[in-house]
Design an enzyme around this catalytic site. Structure first.
Site, PDB file in Angstrom:
ATOM      1  N   ARG A  84      18.374 -39.931  69.140  1.00 28.49           N
ATOM      2  CA  ARG A  84      17.521 -41.233  69.130  1.00 28.49           C
ATOM      3  C   ARG A  84      17.469 -41.748  70.681  1.00 28.49           C
ATOM      4  O   ARG A  84      18.382 -41.582  71.416  1.00 28.49           O
ATOM      5  CB  ARG A  84      18.399 -42.092  68.605  1.00 28.49           C
ATOM      6  CG  ARG A  84      17.873 -43.485  68.318  1.00 28.49           C
ATOM      7  CD  ARG A  84      18.230 -44.582  67.325  1.00 28.49           C
ATOM      8  NE  ARG A  84      17.612 -45.730  67.058  1.00 28.49           N
ATOM      9  CZ  ARG A  84      17.761 -46.757  67.918  1.00 28.49           C
ATOM     10  NH1 ARG A  84      18.815 -46.748  68.465  1.00 28.49           N
ATOM     11  NH2 ARG A  84      16.996 -47.750  67.602  1.00 28.49           N
ATOM     12  N   HIS A 143      26.133 -56.791  70.205  1.00 28.43           N
ATOM     13  CA  HIS A 143      25.983 -57.869  71.273  1.00 28.43           C
ATOM     14  C   HIS A 143      24.835 -58.862  71.038  1.00 28.43           C
ATOM     15  O   HIS A 143      23.984 -58.277  70.163  1.00 28.43           O
ATOM     16  CB  HIS A 143      25.747 -57.104  72.757  1.00 28.43           C
ATOM     17  CG  HIS A 143      24.366 -56.148  72.756  1.00 28.43           C
ATOM     18  ND1 HIS A 143      24.398 -55.105  72.109  1.00 28.43           N
ATOM     19  CD2 HIS A 143      23.326 -56.539  73.111  1.00 28.43           C
ATOM     20  CE1 HIS A 143      23.338 -54.547  72.086  1.00 28.43           C
ATOM     21  NE2 HIS A 143      22.451 -55.291  72.948  1.00 28.43           N
ATOM     22  N   HIS A 148      23.291 -57.743  67.407  1.00 28.63           N
ATOM     23  CA  HIS A 148      22.637 -56.181  66.802  1.00 28.63           C
ATOM     24  C   HIS A 148      23.612 -55.151  67.588  1.00 28.63           C
ATOM     25  O   HIS A 148      24.246 -55.424  68.536  1.00 28.63           O
ATOM     26  CB  HIS A 148      21.254 -56.375  67.172  1.00 28.63           C
ATOM     27  CG  HIS A 148      20.821 -56.353  68.604  1.00 28.63           C
ATOM     28  ND1 HIS A 148      20.832 -57.689  69.202  1.00 28.63           N
ATOM     29  CD2 HIS A 148      20.735 -55.659  69.673  1.00 28.63           C
ATOM     30  CE1 HIS A 148      20.373 -57.586  70.543  1.00 28.63           C
ATOM     31  NE2 HIS A 148      20.425 -56.232  70.801  1.00 28.63           N
ATOM     32  N   ASP A 178      21.410 -60.349  73.275  1.00 29.22           N
ATOM     33  CA  ASP A 178      20.765 -60.032  74.589  1.00 29.22           C
ATOM     34  C   ASP A 178      20.715 -61.435  75.346  1.00 29.22           C
ATOM     35  O   ASP A 178      20.277 -62.457  74.766  1.00 29.22           O
ATOM     36  CB  ASP A 178      19.278 -59.586  74.467  1.00 29.22           C
ATOM     37  CG  ASP A 178      19.334 -58.130  73.687  1.00 29.22           C
ATOM     38  OD1 ASP A 178      20.166 -57.585  73.804  1.00 29.22           O
ATOM     39  OD2 ASP A 178      18.240 -57.667  73.118  1.00 29.22           O
TER      40      ASP A 178
HETATM   41  O1  LIG Z   1      18.920 -48.908  70.706  1.00 27.90           O
HETATM   42  C1  LIG Z   1      18.488 -49.902  69.977  1.00 27.90           C
HETATM   43  O2  LIG Z   1      18.229 -49.946  69.105  1.00 27.90           O
HETATM   44  C2  LIG Z   1      19.160 -51.423  70.717  1.00 27.90           C
HETATM   45  C3  LIG Z   1      19.071 -51.307  72.100  1.00 27.90           C
HETATM   46  C4  LIG Z   1      19.754 -52.817  72.603  1.00 27.90           C
HETATM   47  O3  LIG Z   1      20.175 -53.626  71.903  1.00 27.90           O
HETATM   48  C5  LIG Z   1      19.488 -52.930  74.308  1.00 27.90           C
HETATM   49  O4  LIG Z   1      19.138 -52.194  74.952  1.00 27.90           O
HETATM   50  O5  LIG Z   1      20.006 -54.185  74.399  1.00 27.90           O
HETATM   51 FE   LIG Z   2      20.138 -55.503  72.688  1.00 31.11          FE
END
Ligand SMILES: O=C(O)CCC(=O)C(=O)O
Ligand SMILES: [Fe+2]
Length: 368
Positions: A294, A228, A284, A230
């Site tokens: 994680r 996605h 990403h 942001d």
């Molecule tokens: O957890 C991650 O590395 C990415 C999180 C992410 O892309 C988001 O919360 O928009």
């Molecule tokens: Fe994100």
């Protein structure tokens, strides 16, 4: 017209059946969570000699130039010497762990409502996919007090104090980063009419997104968080010492390696619009692993909700026509809720010129 982030989400309810599966305890990836093998279409670029995501020391006198280059070529970079104390980063991580290690029935007491933004639940983007993701999240807008009270009726104040302190620090850092990013394009505060409100740290809108990715018995068949971009101006992400964040660049996925104390900054869709496509938002995703749990904490930073966002006039001329129409953040969130990864192209005005590589054409990337 909605003037707050919470209100903007009320207009776009997302109906997700809350996941009662305790990912921590399963020994096999169930069909509900089994994605096509990750490495089938897009091999990871993590091999020898491949370029890595830029790391920028914010105290470096060349930081402005380095930030500009990173935004143009990667849409993501890591920052060091950013001024957020390591103790605060550790405290946020430990409160996040405390939350996600609660039993499922307890976490569900703070479940996000379908028309809400804050609380515990699956990633909102889950509604666009037939398979579930290997993650859970908790979103905070403003004060986490109401939900924290549901999670820990007797003992909520430490969580709230840490999250509020982190939000305060992040807001300052995000403002500083925004001006570095815009400054690297020659944009000054006079060019951005709504900047005053941002500067006072009153007008900016933001959300804190805590993500938890349990270890997974078959990480190649699971998806932590699907690809996605942001819907922000920029996002500041803290990832603990476990890798998982990947960015899509030149046809393959590159891991953003965790660096102790560093923060990841990525360009969001609204900065793509403001910069008239000079700083493309970066696609990403988060992948999971067999051994480690994680945690990541994303600070999603945007402009005041009802400000008109359009390509900055200083970046528009006869050879660089405006690439996007004007939108407010509220309106854009609605578009994203409907069109997901096609949202940015849906507000695009120009078809890319011949020879111009459309970095935003995420439709070419298989995201589901
Ligand atoms: O957890 C991650 O590395 C990415 C999180 C992410 O892309 C988001 O919360 O928009
Ligand atoms: Fe994100």
């Amino acid at each position: 017209m909605p003037s707050r982030l919470t209100e903007a989400f009320r207009a776009h309810p997302v109906h997700l059946h809350h996941n009662h599966l305790d990912l921590e305890s399963v020994r096999e990836v169930p069909d509900s969570h089994a994605w096509p093998p990750l490495d089938d279409d897009y091999p990871a670029a993590d091999s020898f000699g491949v370029e890595t995501v830029p790391v920028i020391d914010l105290m470096d006198p060349k930081a402005l130039k380095l930030v500009g280059h990173a935004c143009k070529t990667w849409g993501v970079f890591q920052v060091t010497n950013h001024g957020i104390p390591m103790t605060l980063l550790r405290a946020v991580e430990s409160q996040g762990r405390r939350l996600f290690s609660l039993p499922p029935h307890q976490k569900l007491k703070a479940a996000r409502s379908p028309d809400g933004i804050s609380g515990y639940g699956l990633a909102r983007i889950s509604s666009f996919f037939s398979k579930l993701m290997w993650s859970e999240g908790f979103t905070i807008v403003g004060s986490p007090l109401d939900h924290a009270r549901q999670l820990w009726p007797q003992d909520y104040s430490k969580f709230c104090d840490v999250m509020e302190e982190y939000e305060k620090e992040m807001q300052k850092l995000a403002g500083r980063l925004m001006w570095l990013m815009l400054g690297s394009l020659g944009i000054t505060k006079e060019d951005v009419k709504w900047a005053d409100a941002m500067d006072e740290f009153r007008g900016a809108c933001a959300a804190l997104q805590l993500n938890s990715y349990p270890s997974c018995p078959d990480p190649n068949r699971a998806m932590g968080l699907a690809a996605h971009t942001d819907s922000t101006l920029l996002t500041v992400l803290y990832q603990n010492s476990t890798s998982g964040l990947q960015v899509f660049r030149d046809g393959s996925w590159t891991t953003v390696p965790p660096l102790p104390g560093a923060l990841v900054v990525n360009v969001g869709d609204l900065l793509d619009i403001l910069s008239n496509g000079r700083y493309p938002s970066v696609l990403h995703r988060a992948v999971v692993n067999r051994t480690y749990h994680r945690l990541s904490i994303a600070y999603l930073y945007g402009p005041p909700m009802n400000v008109q966002i359009s390509p900055l006039s200083r970046l528009v001329d006869t050879t660089n026509p405006p690439l996007y129409r004007t939108v407010t953040w509220t309106e854009y969130l609605g578009t994203k809720a409907k069109h997901f990864n096609k949202a940015l192209s849906s507000v695009r005005l120009c078809v890319p010129l011949n020879g111009f590589i459309d970095m935003n054409d995420h439709n070419r990337v298989k995201v589901g």
